[in-house]
Design a protein around this motif. Structure first.
Motif, PDB file in Angstrom:
ATOM      1  N   VAL A 138      13.680  -1.270   1.620  1.00 49.88           N
ATOM      2  CA  VAL A 138      12.157  -1.464   1.886  1.00 49.88           C
ATOM      3  C   VAL A 138      11.757  -1.369   0.382  1.00 49.88           C
ATOM      4  O   VAL A 138      12.234  -0.638  -0.713  1.00 49.88           O
ATOM      5  CB  VAL A 138      11.494  -0.133   2.520  1.00 49.88           C
ATOM      6  N   THR A 139      10.711  -1.937   0.119  1.00 51.84           N
ATOM      7  CA  THR A 139       9.767  -1.933  -1.285  1.00 51.84           C
ATOM      8  C   THR A 139       8.413  -1.975  -0.964  1.00 51.84           C
ATOM      9  O   THR A 139       7.837  -2.481  -0.028  1.00 51.84           O
ATOM     10  CB  THR A 139      10.124  -3.338  -2.045  1.00 51.84           C
ATOM     11  N   VAL A 140       7.594  -1.072  -1.533  1.00 51.06           N
ATOM     12  CA  VAL A 140       6.300  -0.886  -1.593  1.00 51.06           C
ATOM     13  C   VAL A 140       5.604  -1.377  -2.724  1.00 51.06           C
ATOM     14  O   VAL A 140       5.886  -1.018  -3.740  1.00 51.06           O
ATOM     15  CB  VAL A 140       6.057   0.824  -1.482  1.00 51.06           C
ATOM     16  N   TYR A 141       4.673  -2.240  -2.454  1.00 53.92           N
ATOM     17  CA  TYR A 141       3.662  -2.814  -3.598  1.00 53.92           C
ATOM     18  C   TYR A 141       2.354  -2.041  -3.454  1.00 53.92           C
ATOM     19  O   TYR A 141       1.795  -2.014  -2.508  1.00 53.92           O
ATOM     20  CB  TYR A 141       3.715  -4.355  -3.414  1.00 53.92           C
ATOM     21  N   GLU A 142       2.217  -1.362  -4.665  1.00 57.27           N
ATOM     22  CA  GLU A 142       0.897  -0.571  -4.661  1.00 57.27           C
ATOM     23  C   GLU A 142       0.000  -1.094  -5.997  1.00 57.27           C
ATOM     24  O   GLU A 142       0.523  -1.459  -6.976  1.00 57.27           O
ATOM     25  CB  GLU A 142       0.971   0.529  -5.102  1.00 57.27           C
ATOM     26  N   ALA A 143      -1.523  -1.315  -5.818  1.00 52.57           N
ATOM     27  CA  ALA A 143      -2.175  -2.017  -6.711  1.00 52.57           C
ATOM     28  C   ALA A 143      -2.473  -1.176  -8.159  1.00 52.57           C
ATOM     29  O   ALA A 143      -2.634  -1.400  -9.042  1.00 52.57           O
ATOM     30  CB  ALA A 143      -3.543  -2.284  -6.081  1.00 52.57           C
ATOM     31  N   GLU A 144      -2.468   0.374  -7.581  1.00 51.20           N
ATOM     32  CA  GLU A 144      -2.711   1.410  -8.741  1.00 51.20           C
ATOM     33  C   GLU A 144      -1.564   1.128  -9.789  1.00 51.20           C
ATOM     34  O   GLU A 144      -0.343   0.724  -9.426  1.00 51.20           O
ATOM     35  CB  GLU A 144      -2.709   2.743  -8.076  1.00 51.20           C
TER      36      GLU A 144
ATOM     37  N   GLY B 179       0.718  -1.236   0.207  1.00 48.75           N
ATOM     38  CA  GLY B 179      -0.127  -0.055  -0.190  1.00 48.75           C
ATOM     39  C   GLY B 179       0.833   1.226  -0.041  1.00 48.75           C
ATOM     40  O   GLY B 179       1.642   1.488   0.902  1.00 48.75           O
ATOM     41  N   ALA B 180       0.619   2.113  -1.022  1.00 47.77           N
ATOM     42  CA  ALA B 180       1.501   3.411  -1.278  1.00 47.77           C
ATOM     43  C   ALA B 180       0.581   4.434  -0.772  1.00 47.77           C
ATOM     44  O   ALA B 180       0.514   5.604  -1.486  1.00 47.77           O
ATOM     45  CB  ALA B 180       1.940   3.489  -2.502  1.00 47.77           C
ATOM     46  N   GLY B 181      -0.112   4.588   0.186  1.00 49.25           N
ATOM     47  CA  GLY B 181      -0.892   5.634   0.974  1.00 49.25           C
ATOM     48  C   GLY B 181       0.067   6.329   1.750  1.00 49.25           C
ATOM     49  O   GLY B 181       1.235   6.187   1.755  1.00 49.25           O
ATOM     50  N   LEU B 182      -0.523   7.290   2.344  1.00 44.68           N
ATOM     51  CA  LEU B 182       0.220   8.195   3.208  1.00 44.68           C
ATOM     52  C   LEU B 182       1.230   7.541   4.286  1.00 44.68           C
ATOM     53  O   LEU B 182       2.374   7.709   4.602  1.00 44.68           O
ATOM     54  CB  LEU B 182      -0.510   9.298   3.915  1.00 44.68           C
ATOM     55  N   GLY B 183       0.420   6.566   4.932  1.00 48.42           N
ATOM     56  CA  GLY B 183       0.969   5.846   6.100  1.00 48.42           C
ATOM     57  C   GLY B 183       2.085   4.823   5.469  1.00 48.42           C
ATOM     58  O   GLY B 183       3.428   4.850   6.055  1.00 48.42           O
ATOM     59  N   GLY B 184       1.878   4.176   4.536  1.00 40.52           N
ATOM     60  CA  GLY B 184       2.843   3.185   3.834  1.00 40.52           C
ATOM     61  C   GLY B 184       3.996   4.238   3.493  1.00 40.52           C
ATOM     62  O   GLY B 184       5.328   3.644   3.664  1.00 40.52           O
ATOM     63  N   LEU B 185       3.871   5.261   2.695  1.00 43.06           N
ATOM     64  CA  LEU B 185       4.699   5.984   2.261  1.00 43.06           C
ATOM     65  C   LEU B 185       5.754   6.864   3.131  1.00 43.06           C
ATOM     66  O   LEU B 185       6.804   6.829   3.118  1.00 43.06           O
ATOM     67  CB  LEU B 185       4.321   6.984   1.137  1.00 43.06           C
ATOM     68  N   THR B 186       5.029   7.030   4.563  1.00 45.16           N
ATOM     69  CA  THR B 186       5.744   7.605   5.519  1.00 45.16           C
ATOM     70  C   THR B 186       6.769   6.657   6.080  1.00 45.16           C
ATOM     71  O   THR B 186       7.980   6.956   6.429  1.00 45.16           O
ATOM     72  CB  THR B 186       4.664   8.056   6.614  1.00 45.16           C
ATOM     73  N   LEU B 187       6.140   5.396   6.173  1.00 49.83           N
ATOM     74  CA  LEU B 187       6.967   4.472   6.688  1.00 49.83           C
ATOM     75  C   LEU B 187       8.339   4.195   5.944  1.00 49.83           C
ATOM     76  O   LEU B 187       9.416   3.890   6.169  1.00 49.83           O
ATOM     77  CB  LEU B 187       6.258   3.146   6.901  1.00 49.83           C
ATOM     78  N   ALA B 188       7.876   3.965   4.604  1.00 47.01           N
ATOM     79  CA  ALA B 188       8.820   3.701   3.535  1.00 47.01           C
ATOM     80  C   ALA B 188      10.060   4.885   3.647  1.00 47.01           C
ATOM     81  O   ALA B 188      11.292   4.635   3.661  1.00 47.01           O
ATOM     82  CB  ALA B 188       8.705   3.879   2.375  1.00 47.01           C
TER      83      ALA B 188
ATOM     84  N   GLU C 214       6.399   5.825  13.634  1.00 43.23           N
ATOM     85  CA  GLU C 214       6.729   5.444  14.700  1.00 43.23           C
ATOM     86  C   GLU C 214       7.338   3.864  14.660  1.00 43.23           C
ATOM     87  O   GLU C 214       8.222   3.537  15.076  1.00 43.23           O
ATOM     88  CB  GLU C 214       5.735   5.299  15.898  1.00 43.23           C
ATOM     89  N   LEU C 215       6.787   3.104  13.609  1.00 45.13           N
ATOM     90  CA  LEU C 215       7.100   1.993  13.217  1.00 45.13           C
ATOM     91  C   LEU C 215       8.468   1.980  12.634  1.00 45.13           C
ATOM     92  O   LEU C 215       9.412   1.285  12.922  1.00 45.13           O
ATOM     93  CB  LEU C 215       6.206   1.306  12.128  1.00 45.13           C
ATOM     94  N   GLY C 216       8.634   2.864  11.798  1.00 41.59           N
ATOM     95  CA  GLY C 216      10.240   2.986  11.076  1.00 41.59           C
ATOM     96  C   GLY C 216      11.139   3.346  12.228  1.00 41.59           C
ATOM     97  O   GLY C 216      12.438   2.821  12.188  1.00 41.59           O
ATOM     98  N   GLU C 217      10.807   4.184  13.068  1.00 45.35           N
ATOM     99  CA  GLU C 217      11.990   4.400  14.056  1.00 45.35           C
ATOM    100  C   GLU C 217      12.216   3.266  14.987  1.00 45.35           C
ATOM    101  O   GLU C 217      13.357   3.011  15.528  1.00 45.35           O
ATOM    102  CB  GLU C 217      11.462   5.683  15.046  1.00 45.35           C
ATOM    103  N   ALA C 218      10.994   2.543  15.497  1.00 44.60           N
ATOM    104  CA  ALA C 218      11.268   1.346  16.256  1.00 44.60           C
ATOM    105  C   ALA C 218      12.161   0.424  15.477  1.00 44.60           C
ATOM    106  O   ALA C 218      12.696  -0.409  16.089  1.00 44.60           O
ATOM    107  CB  ALA C 218       9.885   0.741  16.572  1.00 44.60           C
ATOM    108  N   LEU C 219      11.968   0.130  14.143  1.00 46.14           N
ATOM    109  CA  LEU C 219      12.691  -0.687  13.423  1.00 46.14           C
ATOM    110  C   LEU C 219      14.164  -0.544  13.313  1.00 46.14           C
ATOM    111  O   LEU C 219      15.059  -1.283  13.596  1.00 46.14           O
ATOM    112  CB  LEU C 219      12.268  -0.969  11.994  1.00 46.14           C
ATOM    113  N   ALA C 220      14.501   0.938  13.183  1.00 46.54           N
ATOM    114  CA  ALA C 220      15.840   1.350  13.330  1.00 46.54           C
ATOM    115  C   ALA C 220      16.429   1.315  14.741  1.00 46.54           C
ATOM    116  O   ALA C 220      17.612   0.859  14.887  1.00 46.54           O
ATOM    117  CB  ALA C 220      15.592   2.778  13.012  1.00 46.54           C
ATOM    118  N   ALA C 221      15.497   1.262  15.556  1.00 46.61           N
ATOM    119  CA  ALA C 221      16.115   1.007  17.275  1.00 46.61           C
ATOM    120  C   ALA C 221      16.574  -0.123  17.393  1.00 46.61           C
ATOM    121  O   ALA C 221      17.305  -0.290  18.561  1.00 46.61           O
ATOM    122  CB  ALA C 221      15.099   1.864  18.014  1.00 46.61           C
TER     123      ALA C 221
END
Length: 367
Positions: free
Chosen positions: A28-34, A9-18, A316-323
């Motif tokens: 990281v790789t993002v897969y988007e249906a569009e 999903g390449a919505g705002l949440g998925g792209l912020t994490l990426a 926050e998920l991105g920061e947690a994975l980095a930490a």
């Protein structure tokens, strides 16, 4: 060492994490249906709050880019009674904490911040399955597959990743929105433009509400909300724009003409959007190698927080994975421990169905 992350999903949440993962050097790789970034319109205005959405953008290092797309003056707010009486008229003094941007512009900022090839377009997920040891396989509609050691479902209300974690499915909340657009409003729709003002209009009534935003290029984007079962809407032929518009407008008989013009004068066919939500306390037991964010995790009735929470989830998920390099489960546990109560609290803070004066009193009670 960091496990490569697969985001659906390449919505705002998925792209912020990426973006946050990219900042920390995590693959990281993002897969988007569009099929492409321009495959469809990306919705209307979003108010990005200083206590969640903007915090995510700071973590992503994109505040300058965000400030560049803010639409000045759009934090202005008007509340009108159904007869057109203006009961509240707050100008945008530049001191508010929720500047407005076009969703499409914000998505472009996030996309432009990622290396080419990060998002794989045209990848619609048909199913996901666990392989054991925290690994998961994603199968796409074209028959292709990918196996990943860390899968994140950022794929919205009807997530194909959610069943790996939870049997919950969204349920209709008893109301739907009909969207309309009025273009070149100042010259072609002056009465409606005057009613909306510089920013946001709210004309509420129990079971019948009209909200509108003044978007870029003098466009009015209206959201006409009606509390009715889905069968009620099914009886309206939305493929016949004139008939559908007239039927929806009939529900606002007696309202001020400058308000009903937001329905009857639409320059596009009305679009029906049924509203769904997950249980307010939706959560799951920790499953190795997979988690959710945004609407996939905590879809709620519209309350102005959805996009903001999705972005904060991603940051926050991105920061947690980095930490926690080398310890995916510690990162996911830390992320979910904060996300679950935050989303539950927001889900119960839904705006009640009130008339205009009641809404103003409710705003006052919220401080």
């Amino acid at each position: 060492m960091h496990t490569a992350v697969t985001i659906i999903g390449a919505g705002l949440g998925g792209l912020t994490l990426a973006r946050v993962l990219h900042v920390h050097g995590i693959p990281v790789t993002v897969y988007e249906a569009e099929s492409s970034p321009s495959a469809r319109a990306q919705g209307g205005l979003l108010d990005i709050h200083d206590y969640n959405g903007q915090l995510a953008l700071k973590v992503a290092g994109l505040m300058d880019e965000f400030q560049a797309i803010v639409l000045d003056g759009r934090q202005a707010t008007r509340v009108l009674d159904r007869d057109g009486t203006v009961l509240l008229d707050q100008p945008d003094d530049g001191m508010g904490g929720r500047p407005e941007v076009q969703r499409g512009d914000l998505r472009k900022v996030l996309l432009d911040s990622l290396p080419a090839g990060t998002v794989r377009w045209g990848h619609k997920v048909s199913r996901t399955r666990a392989l054991g040891d925290g690994r998961h396989e994603v199968t796409f509609a074209d028959g292709g597959t990918v196996v990943t050691g860390l899968l994140v479902g950022a794929d919205g209300a009807w997530s194909r990743v959610r069943p790996l974690l939870s049997p919950a499915t969204p349920e209709y909340i008893g109301k739907s929105v009909v969207e309309t657009y009025l273009f070149d409003a100042g010259t072609r729709h002056p009465a409606a433009a005057e009613a909306v003002g510089a920013g946001m209009l709210m004309a509420p009534s129990p079971g019948r509400e009209i909200f509108a935003h003044r978007e870029k290029n003098d466009t009015l984007h209206a959201y006409v909300m009606l509390s009715e079962p889905q069968d009620w809407f099914a009886a309206i032929d939305f493929t016949d724009a004139a008939t559908a518009t007239a039927r929806i407008a009939q529900e606002f008989d007696g309202w001020a003409p400058e308000l009903t013009a937001l329905i009857t004068d639409s320059d596009v066919p009305p679009v029906l959007r049924p509203l769904y939500a997950l249980p307010a306390e939706h959560r799951w037991d920790r499953v190795p190698g997979v988690t959710l964010l945004g609407d996939a995790a905590h879809l709620t009735a519209p309350n102005g927080e959805g996009a903001n929470l999705a972005m904060l989830d991603g940051a926050e998920l991105g920061e947690a994975l980095a930490a926690h390099p080398g310890d995916i489960e510690a990162a996911l546990t830390e992320y979910e421990r904060a996300m679950f109560p935050r989303s539950a609290e927001t889900a119960v803070d839904e705006m009640p169905e009130l008339d205009a004066r009641g809404l103003i009193d409710w705003f006052a009670s919220k401080g």
